[in-house]
Design a protein around this motif. Structure first.
Motif, short mmCIF file in Angstrom:
data_model
loop_
_atom_site.label_atom_id
_atom_site.label_comp_id
_atom_site.label_asym_id
_atom_site.label_seq_id
_atom_site.Cartn_x
_atom_site.Cartn_y
_atom_site.Cartn_z
N VAL A 1 -57.91 -11.67 5.70
CA VAL A 1 -56.42 -11.74 5.49
C VAL A 1 -56.02 -11.10 4.17
N ILE A 2 -55.20 -10.20 4.21
CA ILE A 2 -54.75 -9.63 2.97
C ILE A 2 -53.41 -10.10 2.57
N VAL A 3 -53.10 -10.37 1.33
CA VAL A 3 -51.83 -10.81 0.66
C VAL A 3 -51.28 -9.54 -0.11
N ALA A 4 -50.29 -8.93 0.48
CA ALA A 4 -49.42 -8.04 -0.15
C ALA A 4 -48.31 -8.39 -0.76
N SER A 5 -47.68 -7.94 -2.01
CA SER A 5 -46.53 -8.57 -2.60
C SER A 5 -45.58 -7.07 -3.53
N LEU A 6 -44.60 -7.45 -3.92
CA LEU A 6 -43.75 -6.37 -4.59
C LEU A 6 -44.83 -6.07 -5.91
N GLU A 7 -45.33 -6.94 -6.76
CA GLU A 7 -46.15 -6.52 -7.81
C GLU A 7 -47.45 -7.30 -7.85
N GLU A 8 -48.38 -6.50 -8.60
CA GLU A 8 -49.94 -7.02 -8.80
C GLU A 8 -49.89 -8.49 -9.55
N GLY A 9 -50.82 -9.07 -9.18
CA GLY A 9 -51.21 -10.29 -10.07
C GLY A 9 -51.01 -11.63 -9.18
N GLU A 10 -50.16 -12.50 -9.32
CA GLU A 10 -50.25 -13.63 -8.38
C GLU A 10 -48.72 -13.95 -8.07
N ILE A 11 -48.44 -14.75 -6.89
CA ILE A 11 -47.19 -14.91 -6.55
C ILE A 11 -47.24 -16.67 -6.31
N LYS A 12 -46.12 -17.20 -6.86
CA LYS A 12 -45.96 -18.56 -6.70
C LYS A 12 -45.18 -19.09 -5.52
N GLY A 13 -45.77 -20.37 -5.03
CA GLY A 13 -45.22 -20.77 -3.94
C GLY A 13 -44.15 -21.82 -4.37
N TRP A 14 -43.46 -22.24 -3.27
CA TRP A 14 -42.47 -23.16 -3.40
C TRP A 14 -43.00 -24.15 -2.39
N ASP A 15 -43.22 -25.68 -2.85
CA ASP A 15 -43.84 -26.75 -2.21
C ASP A 15 -42.64 -27.85 -2.00
N GLU A 16 -41.94 -27.86 -1.03
CA GLU A 16 -41.22 -28.76 -0.82
C GLU A 16 -39.46 -28.72 -1.67
N ASP A 17 -39.73 -29.37 -2.86
CA ASP A 17 -38.58 -29.18 -3.75
C ASP A 17 -39.12 -28.92 -5.13
N ASP A 18 -40.13 -28.18 -5.28
CA ASP A 18 -40.50 -27.67 -6.50
C ASP A 18 -41.57 -26.35 -6.55
N TRP A 19 -41.86 -25.83 -7.48
CA TRP A 19 -42.86 -24.76 -7.69
C TRP A 19 -44.15 -25.35 -7.31
N GLY A 20 -45.10 -24.61 -6.38
CA GLY A 20 -46.31 -25.02 -5.92
C GLY A 20 -47.31 -24.13 -6.62
N ASP A 21 -48.28 -23.91 -5.61
CA ASP A 21 -49.46 -23.17 -6.26
C ASP A 21 -49.17 -21.51 -6.19
N SER A 22 -49.98 -20.80 -6.80
CA SER A 22 -50.15 -19.48 -7.06
C SER A 22 -51.20 -19.15 -5.99
N VAL A 23 -50.97 -17.72 -5.72
CA VAL A 23 -51.69 -17.15 -4.84
C VAL A 23 -52.07 -15.70 -5.14
N ALA A 24 -53.29 -15.02 -5.28
CA ALA A 24 -53.56 -13.89 -5.81
C ALA A 24 -53.07 -12.73 -4.76
N VAL A 25 -52.39 -11.65 -5.30
CA VAL A 25 -51.96 -10.57 -4.50
C VAL A 25 -53.19 -9.68 -4.43
N ASP A 26 -53.53 -9.33 -3.38
CA ASP A 26 -54.63 -8.28 -3.06
C ASP A 26 -54.05 -6.61 -3.31
N ILE A 27 -52.66 -6.42 -2.93
CA ILE A 27 -52.23 -5.22 -2.80
C ILE A 27 -50.84 -5.27 -2.88
N THR A 28 -50.37 -4.24 -3.48
CA THR A 28 -48.75 -4.16 -3.78
C THR A 28 -48.25 -3.67 -2.21
N VAL A 29 -47.15 -3.75 -1.96
CA VAL A 29 -46.42 -3.28 -0.61
C VAL A 29 -46.24 -1.70 -0.57
#
Length: 182
Positions: free
Chosen positions: A31-59
């Motif tokens: 499983v490869i995670v792609a996003s708009l920018e390098e680094g990490e992306i932050k999740g939303w967990d129900e009603d507040d910011w959650g954990d971050s996930v490492a970005v493997d590749i930019t789109v």
């Protein structure tokens, strides 16, 4: 090993990325995670910011031909930002054009609407986007999972087990060496 691409950005629904990613990895998929920018992306967990996930590749560096399937997690923020990105929408169209599985949950079917691949398909999604799905020509149902051709959609975090199982079933039909032939 079959490869699944997840496209997400800040504000993804945490459970809708983390749980499918873990389940797919435990099932032997890469499983490869792609996003708009390098680094990490932050999740939303129900009603507040959650954990971050490492970005493997930019789109911008993603080639559809390197993956067997595409997974799009929901959340309100994540797909609303992604649907304004031409590269993301073009990638979704490429996966669809190659008839590869595209799995979208919760608000993520907005991305399928933006890519103009909902017309004539049976789909589901979070209640607040169902009118958008209908207006895009989709036949909307209220079920854990809707599978129509290569399009797999689900409504909410409670549907994740059925959602992932439907994606695994779709991947079972994809030849592992399909990437080398593409």
């Amino acid at each position: 090993m079959k490869r699944v691409l997840i496209i997400a950005t800040d504000g993804f629904e945490q459970s809708e990325l983390m749980q499918p990613k873990q389940s797919l990895e435990e099932g032997g998929f890469e499983v490869i995670v792609a996003s708009l920018e390098e680094g990490e992306i932050k999740g939303w967990d129900e009603d507040d910011w959650g954990d971050s996930v490492a970005v493997d590749i930019t789109v911008s560096k993603v080639a559809e031909s390197d993956y067997h399937a595409l997974l799009l997690p929901g959340g309100q923020i994540n797909p609303d930002v992604l649907r304004l990105n031409e590269t993301v929408i073009d990638l979704i169209k490429q996966f669809d054009g190659a008839s590869k599985p595209i799995a979208a949950i919760c608000h993520a079917p907005w991305l399928l609407v933006e890519a103009d691949i909902v017309d004539g398909k049976t789909v589901t999604g979070w209640p607040s986007i169902r009118t958008d799905l209908e207006n895009a020509g989709g036949e909307v149902i209220d079920r854990q999972v809707a599978v129509d051709g290569n399009i797999i959609t689900s409504r909410k975090p409670d549907d994740i087990p059925a959602f992932v199982e439907a994606l695994k079933d779709a991947l079972a039909d994809v030849e592992e060496d399909a990437l080398e032939e593409a």
